[in-house]
Motif scaffolding. Structure first.
Motif, PDB file in Angstrom:
ATOM      1  N   LEU A  58       0.815  -1.225   0.000  1.00  0.00           N
ATOM      2  CA  LEU A  58       0.000   0.000   0.000  1.00  0.00           C
ATOM      3  C   LEU A  58       0.848   1.274   0.000  1.00  0.00           C
ATOM      4  CD1 LEU A  58      -2.691  -1.087   2.612  1.00  0.00           C
ATOM      5  CD2 LEU A  58      -2.926  -1.032   0.133  1.00  0.00           C
ATOM      6  N   MET A  94      -6.501  -4.272   7.971  1.00  0.00           N
ATOM      7  CA  MET A  94      -5.782  -3.087   8.423  1.00  0.00           C
ATOM      8  C   MET A  94      -6.762  -1.972   8.761  1.00  0.00           C
ATOM      9  SD  MET A  94      -2.267  -1.563   6.978  1.00  0.00           S
ATOM     10  CE  MET A  94      -1.421  -0.225   7.818  1.00  0.00           C
ATOM     11  N   PHE A  96      -6.841   2.176   9.665  1.00  0.00           N
ATOM     12  CA  PHE A  96      -5.956   3.321   9.487  1.00  0.00           C
ATOM     13  C   PHE A  96      -6.197   4.399  10.529  1.00  0.00           C
ATOM     14  CE2 PHE A  96      -6.395   1.288   5.383  1.00  0.00           C
ATOM     15  CZ  PHE A  96      -5.070   1.083   5.059  1.00  0.00           C
ATOM     16  N   ASP A  98      -6.814   7.817  10.232  1.00  0.00           N
ATOM     17  CA  ASP A  98      -7.779   8.913  10.166  1.00  0.00           C
ATOM     18  C   ASP A  98      -9.110   8.439   9.587  1.00  0.00           C
ATOM     19  OD1 ASP A  98      -9.140  11.213   9.990  1.00  0.00           O
ATOM     20  OD2 ASP A  98      -7.835  12.189   8.539  1.00  0.00           O
ATOM     21  N   THR A 101     -11.135  10.400   6.661  1.00  0.00           N
ATOM     22  CA  THR A 101     -10.836  10.386   5.226  1.00  0.00           C
ATOM     23  C   THR A 101     -10.641   8.968   4.681  1.00  0.00           C
ATOM     24  OG1 THR A 101      -8.474  10.605   5.678  1.00  0.00           O
ATOM     25  CG2 THR A 101      -9.695  12.627   5.294  1.00  0.00           C
ATOM     26  N   ALA A 102     -10.763   7.967   5.565  1.00  0.00           N
ATOM     27  CA  ALA A 102     -10.423   6.608   5.132  1.00  0.00           C
ATOM     28  C   ALA A 102     -11.596   5.882   4.476  1.00  0.00           C
ATOM     29  CB  ALA A 102      -9.888   5.796   6.304  1.00  0.00           C
ATOM     30  N   LEU A 103     -12.784   6.478   4.518  1.00  0.00           N
ATOM     31  CA  LEU A 103     -13.933   5.829   3.881  1.00  0.00           C
ATOM     32  C   LEU A 103     -14.319   6.605   2.620  1.00  0.00           C
ATOM     33  CD1 LEU A 103     -15.965   5.159   7.124  1.00  0.00           C
ATOM     34  CD2 LEU A 103     -15.049   3.412   5.613  1.00  0.00           C
ATOM     35  N   THR A 104     -14.741   5.877   1.607  1.00  0.00           N
ATOM     36  CA  THR A 104     -15.121   6.514   0.342  1.00  0.00           C
ATOM     37  C   THR A 104     -16.381   7.348   0.541  1.00  0.00           C
ATOM     38  OG1 THR A 104     -14.184   4.633  -0.808  1.00  0.00           O
ATOM     39  CG2 THR A 104     -15.665   6.040  -2.071  1.00  0.00           C
ATOM     40  N   PRO A 105     -16.317   8.658   0.261  1.00  0.00           N
ATOM     41  CA  PRO A 105     -17.445   9.524   0.608  1.00  0.00           C
ATOM     42  C   PRO A 105     -18.726   9.240  -0.166  1.00  0.00           C
ATOM     43  CG  PRO A 105     -15.713  10.752  -0.531  1.00  0.00           C
ATOM     44  CD  PRO A 105     -15.157   9.405  -0.233  1.00  0.00           C
ATOM     45  N   HIS A 153     -20.252  10.488   5.811  1.00  0.00           N
ATOM     46  CA  HIS A 153     -20.298  11.825   6.413  1.00  0.00           C
ATOM     47  C   HIS A 153     -21.437  11.969   7.416  1.00  0.00           C
ATOM     48  CE1 HIS A 153     -23.296  12.482   3.207  1.00  0.00           C
ATOM     49  NE2 HIS A 153     -23.791  13.388   4.021  1.00  0.00           N
ATOM     50  N   MET A 164     -14.472   1.118  10.152  1.00  0.00           N
ATOM     51  CA  MET A 164     -13.166   0.660   9.655  1.00  0.00           C
ATOM     52  C   MET A 164     -12.761  -0.659  10.319  1.00  0.00           C
ATOM     53  SD  MET A 164     -11.954   2.665   7.358  1.00  0.00           S
ATOM     54  CE  MET A 164     -10.273   2.064   7.301  1.00  0.00           C
ATOM     55  N   MET A 167     -14.867  -3.472   9.082  1.00  0.00           N
ATOM     56  CA  MET A 167     -14.430  -3.808   7.729  1.00  0.00           C
ATOM     57  C   MET A 167     -13.256  -4.786   7.761  1.00  0.00           C
ATOM     58  SD  MET A 167     -13.486  -0.777   5.168  1.00  0.00           S
ATOM     59  CE  MET A 167     -15.046  -0.012   4.931  1.00  0.00           C
TER      60      MET A 167
ATOM     61  N   ASN B 204      -6.756   8.629   1.052  1.00  0.00           N
ATOM     62  CA  ASN B 204      -6.804   7.555   2.040  1.00  0.00           C
ATOM     63  C   ASN B 204      -7.862   6.526   1.702  1.00  0.00           C
ATOM     64  OD1 ASN B 204      -4.788   8.649   3.506  1.00  0.00           O
ATOM     65  ND2 ASN B 204      -6.110   9.613   5.049  1.00  0.00           N
ATOM     66  N   TYR B 205      -8.997   6.969   1.140  1.00  0.00           N
ATOM     67  CA  TYR B 205     -10.053   5.977   0.929  1.00  0.00           C
ATOM     68  C   TYR B 205      -9.729   5.027  -0.202  1.00  0.00           C
ATOM     69  CZ  TYR B 205     -12.083   9.475  -2.329  1.00  0.00           C
ATOM     70  OH  TYR B 205     -12.303  10.388  -3.327  1.00  0.00           O
ATOM     71  N   THR B 208      -7.670   2.514   1.501  1.00  0.00           N
ATOM     72  CA  THR B 208      -8.536   1.576   2.223  1.00  0.00           C
ATOM     73  C   THR B 208      -9.105   0.527   1.276  1.00  0.00           C
ATOM     74  OG1 THR B 208      -9.174   3.371   3.696  1.00  0.00           O
ATOM     75  CG2 THR B 208     -10.558   1.411   3.723  1.00  0.00           C
ATOM     76  N   HIS B 223     -14.481   3.202  -6.460  1.00  0.00           N
ATOM     77  CA  HIS B 223     -14.068   4.111  -5.390  1.00  0.00           C
ATOM     78  C   HIS B 223     -13.456   5.421  -5.885  1.00  0.00           C
ATOM     79  CE1 HIS B 223     -14.737   1.427  -1.906  1.00  0.00           C
ATOM     80  NE2 HIS B 223     -14.600   0.482  -2.822  1.00  0.00           N
ATOM     81  N   ARG B 303     -22.292  14.293   0.030  1.00  0.00           N
ATOM     82  CA  ARG B 303     -22.092  15.318   1.062  1.00  0.00           C
ATOM     83  C   ARG B 303     -22.687  16.648   0.645  1.00  0.00           C
ATOM     84  NH1 ARG B 303     -15.806  14.485   1.689  1.00  0.00           N
ATOM     85  NH2 ARG B 303     -16.185  14.207  -0.526  1.00  0.00           N
TER      86      ARG B 303
END
Lengths: 326, 307
Positions: A58, A94, A96, A98, A101-105, A153, A164, A167, B204-205, B208, B223, B303
């Protein structure tokens, strides 16, 4: 020690940058046993996160990893992406740092969870939904049913971190790597998430690698710890031994700089003098030498990792003789 | 959402009003008038003409006349194209310009987005560099160079396609003008897509998604892609309004009966009503397409919420 599950040997991670090559990890060795709870401790830039990102392929585009990361009979660093995809997310999960920001919005939480089941177990539909709810319940998510149809969000930071973690747990991995999982959260939520990790690890047989700079977190959760400095493990051993009898001056410095409750008002906080080393221009020999009070001539040679008693070990020429140590 | 759209449309009325007012007075401030010609008209004829179009009245009175006609949907007669109203001229040319423009924009999207994404996925490779070099050239070379060249090569030397003409929008007549019109858009969209795709691939996403063990194809399509499209969508609103309201250069070179030429001819001839008509038309299109963009945004990124 139980049989080893993931073995890191001579791991090197380098980044090509505009200012030249940066060596984030410089010959890291670490053995992670089945069901073991190990903390990887170090300050920012010690290479602790990059080492484990490298294990799972990664790294950022400009990064490259060399050495060995052995999983069963495979070297993870040499696997094709296709092969690696059968391991990450399934056997190695894994989490993370933060969660904001680690999930797809633009994807609903449910989708981001069930795609893991779809890819690794071929589960879809109600079966997958059931499993998602089960795991969300396990990570103590309030109203799990409702969360599946929400977007990231719409969730708080703590809830997102629970997503996370869920997951990573969906496929019951053998190793869970948690990269500073509580750093970005409020203190009260931190405590909840840590308690959750503790329970999860006790309930399940999986190994936990907790990457952190917070020694307080380590003490409550892990049995073993590895201290990293300038991209190397400089000391490893049981948490109890490390705290009471650090064998490396850097470990001693870290423990010494933890704020204490009894500290007198106005008394300056103890710190390690000097700055962390410049990773694009590491000092010859022991990387900690410029900041070390106990340095001798021999420290100009790179110290080997020396085993001491009780599974403790340190990469210091004077381990056990400078005053600390087992 | 519907509520929001209605509010936005109502909110556009003052904007349009300001545009109408400014254009009205600015075009009249320009020296000369619609009936100035090389041969001066006999004064009594000129006076009659001016009286017929209310041009003999004070400017504020003319403004009042114009607004009251406009409120009834009447853009007035063209001063130069005798026997035609401005509305007739616009509705005659617009289908041509729209067909040309929409085709060119679709081509630009279907070529530009894949090209940019491909370059982003192979960042700093030879493919990436060649795509970006071609795109740079595409942005830099103006229409009026590309269009005659295409016409010369494919129309005259090779004889594969008609040199010019509309022929009711037959495919063979569309190919060259659409190519010439879409090239700079392809180039720009490719660059936009590449940039935002590279940015999104570093988030970051996306990391992930990779850590989950998803195949790279799924990581990108599920994604990364939607988020990478956002800047393209914001470019698309005003760009579509511009491209379907006609390109003077392309329509002139290929002899197409669109509305592009009215923009310049109207202004040069001081054809007051025609200028007003096309400006109002263009402004309305821009406002509409910006609204569409905002609505598409909400679909791409949950959002974004409109209340």
């Amino acid at each position: 020690m139980s049989s080893s599950l993931l073995t890191i040997e001579g791991l090197q991670v380098r980044f090509e940058t505009a200012d030249g090559e940066v060596s984030a990890v410089n010959g890291m060795d670490l053995d992670i046993g089945q069901g073991e709870r190990i903390a990887v401790v170090g300050e920012s830039g010690s290479g602790k996160s990059q080492a484990f990102l490298a294990c799972l392929g990664l790294l950022a585009r400009n990064g490259s990893a060399h050495g060995q990361v052995r999983w069963q009979d495979l070297n993870l660093l040499e696997l094709s992406q296709q092969k690696l995809n059968t391991i990450r997310g399934r056997h190695i999960g894994m989490v993370f740092q933060d969660p904001m920001t680690a999930l797809t919005p633009h994807l609903k939480v449910g989708r981001q969870l069930n795609e893991v089941l779809e890819i690794h177990r071929g589960q879809t539909g109600t079966l997958a939904r059931q499993r998602c709810l089960e795991v969300l319940d396990q990570v103590r998510m309030p109203d799990p049913d409702k969360r599946l149809d929400q977007y990231p969000h719409e969730l708080s930071g703590g809830m997102r971190q629970r997503v996370m973690i869920a997951m990573a747990l969906l496929c019951e991995p053998k190793v869970l790597i948690a990269d500073e999982p509580t750093t970005a959260l409020d203190v009260t939520i931190q405590a909840e998430i840590l308690a959750l990790f503790k329970d999860l690890v006790e309930q399940q047989s999986m190994a936990l690698v907790l990457i952190t700079h917070d020694l307080g977190v380590v003490a409550g959760l892990c049995e073993r710890a590895a201290v990293m400095y300038a991209g190397r493990v400089v000391e490893a051993g049981s948490v109890a031994d490390l705290f009471t009898a650090p064998a490396h001056p850097y470990t001693a410095g870290l423990i010494g700089s933890t704020p204490k409750l009894k500290q007198a008002y106005g008394e300056p906080m103890p710190t390690i003098p000097g700055q962390p080393p410049n990773l694009s221009n590491l000092p010859v020999g022991c990387a900690f030498r410029p900041r070390c009070r106990y340095g001798i001539e021999r420290c100009a040679e790179r110290p080997k990792f020396k085993p001491l008693a009780d599974g403790q070990g340190a990469a210091c020429h004077r381990a056990g003789e400078w005053g600390g140590g087992a | 959402m519907l509520n929001y759209a209605v509010r936005r449309i109502l909110g556009a009325i003052p904007t349009l009003f300001i545009i109408i007012t400014l254009t009205f007075f600015l075009i009249r401030l320009a020296p000369g008038g619609p009936f100035d010609q090389e041969q001066t008209l006999p004064p009594e004829i000129e006076a009659n003409l001016k009286a017929a179009y209310h041009l003999d009245k004070p400017m504020l009175v003319q403004y009042g006349y114009y607004l009251s006609n406009l409120a009834r949907g009447d853009f007035g007669p063209s001063f130069k194209f005798k026997d035609f109203t401005v509305t007739q001229l616009i509705w005659q040319g617009f289908p041509v310009s729209m067909r040309l423009g929409l085709t060119a924009m679709l081509v630009a999207l279907f070529v530009g987005i894949p090209l940019g994404s491909y370059a982003a996925l192979r960042q700093n490779s030879r493919v990436d560099y060649s795509v970006m070099t071609v795109a740079m050239v595409g942005v830099a070379i103006p229409n009026f160079v590309v269009a005659p060249l295409l016409s010369l090569i494919f129309g005259i030397y090779l004889g594969w396609l008609p040199v010019a003409g509309w022929n009711d929008g037959a495919l063979s007549h569309l190919i060259l003008p659409v190519t010439a019109l879409s090239l700079p858009y392809i180039a720009y969209i490719a660059r936009l897509t590449r940039g935002s795709m590279i940015e999104v691939l570093g988030t970051n996403y996306v990391r992930t998604a990779r850590a989950k063990g998803l195949p790279e194809r799924t990581v990108i399509t599920r994604h990364a892609f939607k988020a990478a499209l956002l800047p393209v969508v914001s470019f698309l609103g005003p760009a579509t309004a511009r491209i379907i309201s006609g390109s003077l250069v392309i329509e002139q070179i290929f002899g197409l009966p669109g509305i592009g030429r009215y923009f310049v001819q109207g202004a040069l001839n001081r054809d007051y009503t025609l200028v007003m008509g096309v400006v109002i038309f263009y402004a309305t299109l821009i406002i509409l397409f910006n609204l569409v963009v905002d609505l598409v945004y909400a679909w791409l990124d949950p959002r974004v919420q409109y209340e």
